[in-house]
Scaffold this motif. Structure first.
Motif, short mmCIF file in Angstrom:
data_model
loop_
_atom_site.label_atom_id
_atom_site.label_comp_id
_atom_site.label_asym_id
_atom_site.label_seq_id
_atom_site.Cartn_x
_atom_site.Cartn_y
_atom_site.Cartn_z
N SER A 270 0.83 -1.21 0.00
CA SER A 270 0.00 0.00 0.00
C SER A 270 0.86 1.26 0.00
O SER A 270 0.51 2.27 -0.62
CB SER A 270 -0.94 0.00 1.22
OG SER A 270 -1.94 -0.99 1.08
N GLN B 128 -9.69 1.27 0.28
CA GLN B 128 -10.49 0.15 0.80
C GLN B 128 -11.86 0.64 1.25
O GLN B 128 -12.88 -0.01 1.01
CB GLN B 128 -9.76 -0.51 1.97
CG GLN B 128 -10.52 -1.73 2.52
CD GLN B 128 -9.71 -2.52 3.52
OE1 GLN B 128 -8.50 -2.36 3.63
NE2 GLN B 128 -10.36 -3.39 4.24
N GLN C 152 -18.65 1.49 -3.46
CA GLN C 152 -17.34 1.30 -4.08
C GLN C 152 -17.42 1.55 -5.59
O GLN C 152 -16.46 2.04 -6.18
CB GLN C 152 -16.81 -0.11 -3.81
CG GLN C 152 -16.14 -0.25 -2.44
CD GLN C 152 -14.93 0.66 -2.29
OE1 GLN C 152 -15.04 1.87 -2.15
NE2 GLN C 152 -13.75 0.07 -2.29
N ASP D 56 -6.38 0.34 -3.88
CA ASP D 56 -5.74 -0.14 -2.66
C ASP D 56 -6.71 -1.02 -1.88
O ASP D 56 -7.50 -0.53 -1.08
CB ASP D 56 -5.28 1.05 -1.81
CG ASP D 56 -4.42 0.61 -0.63
OD1 ASP D 56 -4.09 -0.58 -0.54
OD2 ASP D 56 -4.07 1.48 0.20
N GLU D 57 -6.66 -2.34 -2.15
CA GLU D 57 -7.55 -3.32 -1.52
C GLU D 57 -9.00 -2.81 -1.50
O GLU D 57 -9.63 -2.73 -0.45
CB GLU D 57 -7.07 -3.64 -0.10
CG GLU D 57 -5.66 -4.21 -0.08
CD GLU D 57 -5.31 -4.91 1.23
OE1 GLU D 57 -6.13 -5.74 1.68
OE2 GLU D 57 -4.25 -4.64 1.77
N GLY E 286 -11.78 -5.11 0.23
CA GLY E 286 -11.45 -5.77 1.49
C GLY E 286 -12.55 -5.72 2.52
O GLY E 286 -12.64 -6.60 3.39
N ARG F 107 -17.81 -9.20 -3.12
CA ARG F 107 -16.42 -9.03 -3.56
C ARG F 107 -16.22 -9.65 -4.94
O ARG F 107 -15.62 -9.04 -5.83
CB ARG F 107 -15.48 -9.69 -2.54
CG ARG F 107 -14.02 -9.50 -2.86
CD ARG F 107 -13.16 -10.05 -1.73
NE ARG F 107 -11.77 -9.69 -1.94
CZ ARG F 107 -10.94 -9.29 -0.99
NH1 ARG F 107 -11.38 -9.18 0.26
NH2 ARG F 107 -9.69 -8.99 -1.27
N THR G 275 -3.61 -6.17 -3.23
CA THR G 275 -4.49 -7.09 -2.53
C THR G 275 -3.67 -8.09 -1.74
O THR G 275 -2.49 -8.31 -2.03
CB THR G 275 -5.42 -7.83 -3.53
OG1 THR G 275 -6.31 -8.68 -2.80
CG2 THR G 275 -4.62 -8.67 -4.53
#
Length: 254
Positions: free
Chosen positions: A45, A81, A137, A155-156, A159, A166, A188
């Motif tokens: 990250s 995230q 998201q 960035d993930e 998550g 997902r 990830t």
């Protein structure tokens, strides 16, 4: 289009120097989808934030189209995230928040185009609290893409989502990438996600984070989670995380 050469990053923690990243070399082609996978705390990250211009490296260079990256810019979008939408703005206002210097009609067109792209048409007047996690998201991805960046950094981003949402979001991002052909770099810790989305998988070591391997995902069959190609690539990635004496047990388990 993106070149990282000899990059190191260190932090001071309680007066002690901690090496987060060490000797990172990576070239990313235009339109490529790169996934970065590694243990928690390996610096993946941090690497993404350096590419975004949110942090600076201590050693090395990073360029986008031969321009050195010295700070944030509209040529790089980022999705975190958590969606980080502003709760007092509508989804339409959130998506268009970073659009500056264009006339109102063009801004409206761009926002509506990107709401359609992430399949949120009809939700422009909703507020973030009225959307599910996956929909929020999607809005964050639209906000990241609306400025037409050279690179979208993720960035993930899935998550915090449940397993089924997902998987659906992974399919959505792959569809958007195939449609837009924006260069994407996704961080990830989920190996299956890295294989499903990436054209190349960058495997990072534990701290100090170094690139241990770059594994290509060349066959379309490798995107089928039940295929032998998918399993083979997963084993290649996992081997980098376990000592030889541990590998037999891990291989048996998968």
């Amino acid at each position: 289009m993106l070149k990282i050469k000899g990059l190191d990053k260190r932090f001071l923690v309680n007066g002690r120097e901690v090496v987060a990243l060490q000797n990172i070399d990576l070239d990313v082609k235009k339109g490529e989808f790169i996934t970065i996978v590694g243990h928690s705390g390996c610096g993946k990250s941090t690497l993404l934030k350096i590419i975004a211009g949110l942090q600076s490296q201590d050693v090395g260079t990073i360029t986008c189209h031969d321009r050195q990256i010295l700070g944030p810019g509209t040529d790089r979008g980022m999705v975190f995230q958590e969606h980080r939408l502003l709760p007092w703005l509508t989804i339409r206002e959130n998506v268009g928040f970073g659009l500056q210097g264009i006339d109102r009609k063009e801004k409206e067109r761009l926002v509506e185009d990107h709401l359609r792209l992430v399949q949120l048409e009809g939700f422009g007047d909703a507020y973030p609290k009225q959307l599910s996690g996956g929909m929020a998201q999607r809005a964050a991805i639209a906000r990241g893409l609306v400025n037409n960046p050279e690179v979208l950094l993720l960035d993930e981003p899935f998550g915090a989502l449940d397993a089924l949402t997902r998987i659906q979001m992974q399919k959505e991002v792959l569809r958007i990438w195939e449609e837009e052909k924006t260069t994407m770099i996704l961080v990830t810790h989920d190996i299956d996600e890295a294989i499903y989305l990436g054209q190349r998988i960058v495997v990072m070591s534990a701290r100090p984070g170094e690139i241990k391997a770059v594994i290509p995902v060349e066959s379309s069959n490798a995107k089928d989670r039940g295929s032998t190609e998918f399993a083979s690539i997963k084993k290649r990635v996992l081997r980098h995380f376990f000592a030889e004496e541990e590998w037999a047990a891990v291989e048996y388990a998968i």
